[in-house]
Motif scaffolding. Structure first.
Motif, PDB file in Angstrom:
ATOM      1  N   LEU A   1       0.814  -1.211   0.000  1.00 54.34           N
ATOM      2  CA  LEU A   1       0.000   0.000   0.000  1.00 54.34           C
ATOM      3  C   LEU A   1       0.851   1.266   0.000  1.00 54.34           C
ATOM      4  O   LEU A   1       0.356   2.338  -0.347  1.00 54.34           O
ATOM      5  CB  LEU A   1      -0.928  -0.006   1.215  1.00 54.34           C
ATOM      6  N   ARG A   2       2.104   1.153   0.366  1.00 54.66           N
ATOM      7  CA  ARG A   2       2.959   2.339   0.416  1.00 54.66           C
ATOM      8  C   ARG A   2       3.382   2.780  -0.979  1.00 54.66           C
ATOM      9  O   ARG A   2       3.255   3.959  -1.330  1.00 54.66           O
ATOM     10  CB  ARG A   2       4.194   2.071   1.279  1.00 54.66           C
ATOM     11  N   ASP A   3       3.878   1.821  -1.791  1.00 52.52           N
ATOM     12  CA  ASP A   3       4.326   2.211  -3.133  1.00 52.52           C
ATOM     13  C   ASP A   3       3.344   1.809  -4.241  1.00 52.52           C
ATOM     14  O   ASP A   3       3.642   1.939  -5.423  1.00 52.52           O
ATOM     15  CB  ASP A   3       5.712   1.629  -3.428  1.00 52.52           C
ATOM     16  N   LYS A   4       2.169   1.275  -3.830  1.00 53.60           N
ATOM     17  CA  LYS A   4       1.084   0.922  -4.766  1.00 53.60           C
ATOM     18  C   LYS A   4       1.425  -0.267  -5.666  1.00 53.60           C
ATOM     19  O   LYS A   4       0.723  -0.527  -6.647  1.00 53.60           O
ATOM     20  CB  LYS A   4       0.692   2.119  -5.649  1.00 53.60           C
ATOM     21  N   SER A   5       2.485  -1.000  -5.348  1.00 55.19           N
ATOM     22  CA  SER A   5       2.847  -2.145  -6.179  1.00 55.19           C
ATOM     23  C   SER A   5       2.044  -3.375  -5.770  1.00 55.19           C
ATOM     24  O   SER A   5       1.539  -3.459  -4.642  1.00 55.19           O
ATOM     25  CB  SER A   5       4.343  -2.441  -6.064  1.00 55.19           C
ATOM     26  N   GLN A   6       1.944  -4.316  -6.676  1.00 52.66           N
ATOM     27  CA  GLN A   6       1.223  -5.557  -6.397  1.00 52.66           C
ATOM     28  C   GLN A   6       1.693  -6.633  -7.366  1.00 52.66           C
ATOM     29  O   GLN A   6       2.121  -6.343  -8.475  1.00 52.66           O
ATOM     30  CB  GLN A   6      -0.286  -5.357  -6.538  1.00 52.66           C
ATOM     31  N   TYR A   7       1.660  -7.874  -6.896  1.00 52.42           N
ATOM     32  CA  TYR A   7       1.971  -8.970  -7.806  1.00 52.42           C
ATOM     33  C   TYR A   7       1.132 -10.187  -7.437  1.00 52.42           C
ATOM     34  O   TYR A   7       0.804 -10.412  -6.278  1.00 52.42           O
ATOM     35  CB  TYR A   7       3.468  -9.307  -7.799  1.00 52.42           C
ATOM     36  N   THR A   8       0.773 -10.936  -8.450  1.00 53.27           N
ATOM     37  CA  THR A   8      -0.034 -12.138  -8.267  1.00 53.27           C
ATOM     38  C   THR A   8       0.881 -13.305  -7.929  1.00 53.27           C
ATOM     39  O   THR A   8       1.771 -13.650  -8.712  1.00 53.27           O
ATOM     40  CB  THR A   8      -0.849 -12.457  -9.530  1.00 53.27           C
ATOM     41  N   PHE A   9       0.662 -13.894  -6.764  1.00 51.36           N
ATOM     42  CA  PHE A   9       1.516 -14.975  -6.295  1.00 51.36           C
ATOM     43  C   PHE A   9       1.056 -16.326  -6.823  1.00 51.36           C
ATOM     44  O   PHE A   9       1.866 -17.164  -7.192  1.00 51.36           O
ATOM     45  CB  PHE A   9       1.527 -14.987  -4.770  1.00 51.36           C
ATOM     46  N   GLN A  10      -0.248 -16.562  -6.845  1.00 49.72           N
ATOM     47  CA  GLN A  10      -0.769 -17.825  -7.367  1.00 49.72           C
ATOM     48  C   GLN A  10      -2.202 -17.641  -7.834  1.00 49.72           C
ATOM     49  O   GLN A  10      -2.977 -16.930  -7.209  1.00 49.72           O
ATOM     50  CB  GLN A  10      -0.709 -18.929  -6.302  1.00 49.72           C
ATOM     51  N   GLN A  11      -2.549 -18.292  -8.917  1.00 51.76           N
ATOM     52  CA  GLN A  11      -3.925 -18.325  -9.385  1.00 51.76           C
ATOM     53  C   GLN A  11      -4.678 -19.473  -8.706  1.00 51.76           C
ATOM     54  O   GLN A  11      -4.079 -20.473  -8.328  1.00 51.76           O
ATOM     55  CB  GLN A  11      -3.972 -18.497 -10.899  1.00 51.76           C
ATOM     56  N   GLY A  12      -5.991 -19.292  -8.560  1.00 51.65           N
ATOM     57  CA  GLY A  12      -6.817 -20.352  -7.989  1.00 51.65           C
ATOM     58  C   GLY A  12      -6.642 -20.536  -6.503  1.00 51.65           C
ATOM     59  O   GLY A  12      -6.544 -21.659  -6.011  1.00 51.65           O
ATOM     60  N   ALA A  13      -6.594 -19.430  -5.748  1.00 50.55           N
ATOM     61  CA  ALA A  13      -6.441 -19.500  -4.292  1.00 50.55           C
ATOM     62  C   ALA A  13      -7.785 -19.656  -3.611  1.00 50.55           C
ATOM     63  O   ALA A  13      -8.838 -19.365  -4.189  1.00 50.55           O
ATOM     64  CB  ALA A  13      -5.734 -18.249  -3.783  1.00 50.55           C
ATOM     65  N   GLY A  14      -7.743 -20.116  -2.359  1.00 50.99           N
ATOM     66  CA  GLY A  14      -8.956 -20.281  -1.560  1.00 50.99           C
ATOM     67  C   GLY A  14      -9.195 -19.106  -0.647  1.00 50.99           C
ATOM     68  O   GLY A  14      -8.566 -18.044  -0.779  1.00 50.99           O
ATOM     69  N   ARG A  15     -10.076 -19.293   0.333  1.00 52.86           N
ATOM     70  CA  ARG A  15     -10.508 -18.174   1.170  1.00 52.86           C
ATOM     71  C   ARG A  15      -9.885 -18.174   2.567  1.00 52.86           C
ATOM     72  O   ARG A  15     -10.141 -17.268   3.362  1.00 52.86           O
ATOM     73  CB  ARG A  15     -12.027 -18.192   1.303  1.00 52.86           C
ATOM     74  N   SER A  16      -9.083 -19.173   2.902  1.00 52.90           N
ATOM     75  CA  SER A  16      -8.551 -19.298   4.259  1.00 52.90           C
ATOM     76  C   SER A  16      -7.120 -18.769   4.316  1.00 52.90           C
ATOM     77  O   SER A  16      -6.177 -19.424   3.867  1.00 52.90           O
ATOM     78  CB  SER A  16      -8.598 -20.770   4.692  1.00 52.90           C
ATOM     79  N   LEU A  17      -6.950 -17.551   4.865  1.00 52.52           N
ATOM     80  CA  LEU A  17      -5.654 -16.890   4.992  1.00 52.52           C
ATOM     81  C   LEU A  17      -5.332 -16.687   6.467  1.00 52.52           C
ATOM     82  O   LEU A  17      -6.173 -16.172   7.217  1.00 52.52           O
ATOM     83  CB  LEU A  17      -5.657 -15.533   4.294  1.00 52.52           C
TER      84      LEU A  17
END
Length: 294
Positions: free
Chosen positions: A174-190
């Motif tokens: 959130l500080r530098d507005k960057s983001q990257y996708t780590f894995q496709q097809g993830a679930g809801r339990s974090l």
């Protein structure tokens, strides 16, 4: 502990769709609390007590410190964040958003605020911050359709993002507005893994739901466990024990000996279903979401 009741516990020695809609068919979900003790893999659970007692969707419990439990609670046709005090057994509202519902409350590290997914009646779904002492919410991210989230640090957010017909695991700075996708097809339990710099998440691999660890900065990952059939949610009791609900039972898995999942508690009603869980070690209280047939 919280309840100190005399009802007999059951003990045993134990050596991906967004999913936030309150529409649950004929199932009603309620939030229950139980005294819970864990000693060297021996678990003791008191009879659960319903603390929501509210028609509709009462779900997604999250402990805010040792005395307060946050959860999504149905009110006037929408869902707001409720704050339940374990000490005085009273409920107050943390959010009140006409035209929108809140889900999945999580404490923001370093701030006296919680973050929550807001789903507006227009279909807009975004992440907001809600001050614990009241006041207007603050938009945290306007770009992603976040379904579930967890904070790794005050600036780093790990979340599942609705993309086309799936959810992807995305790390957002959130500080530098960057983001990257780590894995496709993830679930809801974090979850944060206790005594670790890693978080855990679920994903579907080869037709099975697996629990994986990941380091949001280095990207290191590994498979921890395979969830039993039909299970989407799990919770960490400590650094080596996972628990989840399977039907009307609570079951556990020891990540060190990699043995089978073991049942250690069962509800009296065989038609009840235990879904989401939250545990507060210092207060010795387990929160369970239990669905029952109408």
């Amino acid at each position: 502990m919280f309840f100190h009741n005399t009802m007999r516990p059951f003990t045993l020695c134990c050596t991906f769709i967004l999913g936030i809609s309150p529409v649950c068919g004929q199932m009603e979900s309620e939030v229950y609390l139980s005294d819970f003790e864990s000693r060297d893999g021996v678990f003791e659970v008191s009879a659960p007590i319903n603390i929501s007692r509210n028609p509709g969707y009462d779900n997604q419990p999250y402990f805010l410190g040792d005395d307060d439990l946050l959860y999504a609670r149905t009110r006037n046709g929408q869902t707001d964040i409720a704050r339940y005090s374990l000490s005085d057994q009273k409920t107050v509202w943390l959010s009140d958003t006409p035209g929108g519902s809140e889900y999945s409350p999580v404490k923001i590290p370093g701030k006296e605020a919680v973050s929550s997914i807001r789903l507006d009646t227009t279909g807009l779904q975004r992440l907001y911050s809600y001050p614990l002492e009241g006041g207007p919410p603050e938009l945290l991210n306007a770009d992603l359709k976040i379904g579930y989230h967890i904070w790794y640090s005050p600036e780093l957010l790990v979340c599942t993002v609705l993309t086309e017909d799936r959810m992807d695991l995305v790390v957002v700075n959130l500080r530098d507005k960057s983001q990257y996708t780590f894995q496709q097809g993830a679930g809801r339990s974090l979850h944060r893994i206790p005594d670790s710099e890693h978080i855990s998440y679920t994903a579907v691999e080869k037709g099975k739901v697996v629990v994986k660890s990941m380091h949001p900065i280095s990207g290191a990952t590994e498979v921890i466990a395979v969830l039993p059939e039909g299970v989407q949610d799990m919770y960490w009791l400590d650094a080596s024990h996972l628990i989840c609900g399977q039907g009307n039972e609570l079951i556990s898995f020891n990540t060190r000996d990699k043995g089978p999942w073991k049942s250690f508690y069962a509800l009296e009603n065989p038609k009840s279903k235990i879904t989401r869980l939250a545990y507060n070690g210092p207060s010795g209280v387990l929160a369970m979401v239990i669905e029952t047939q109408d």
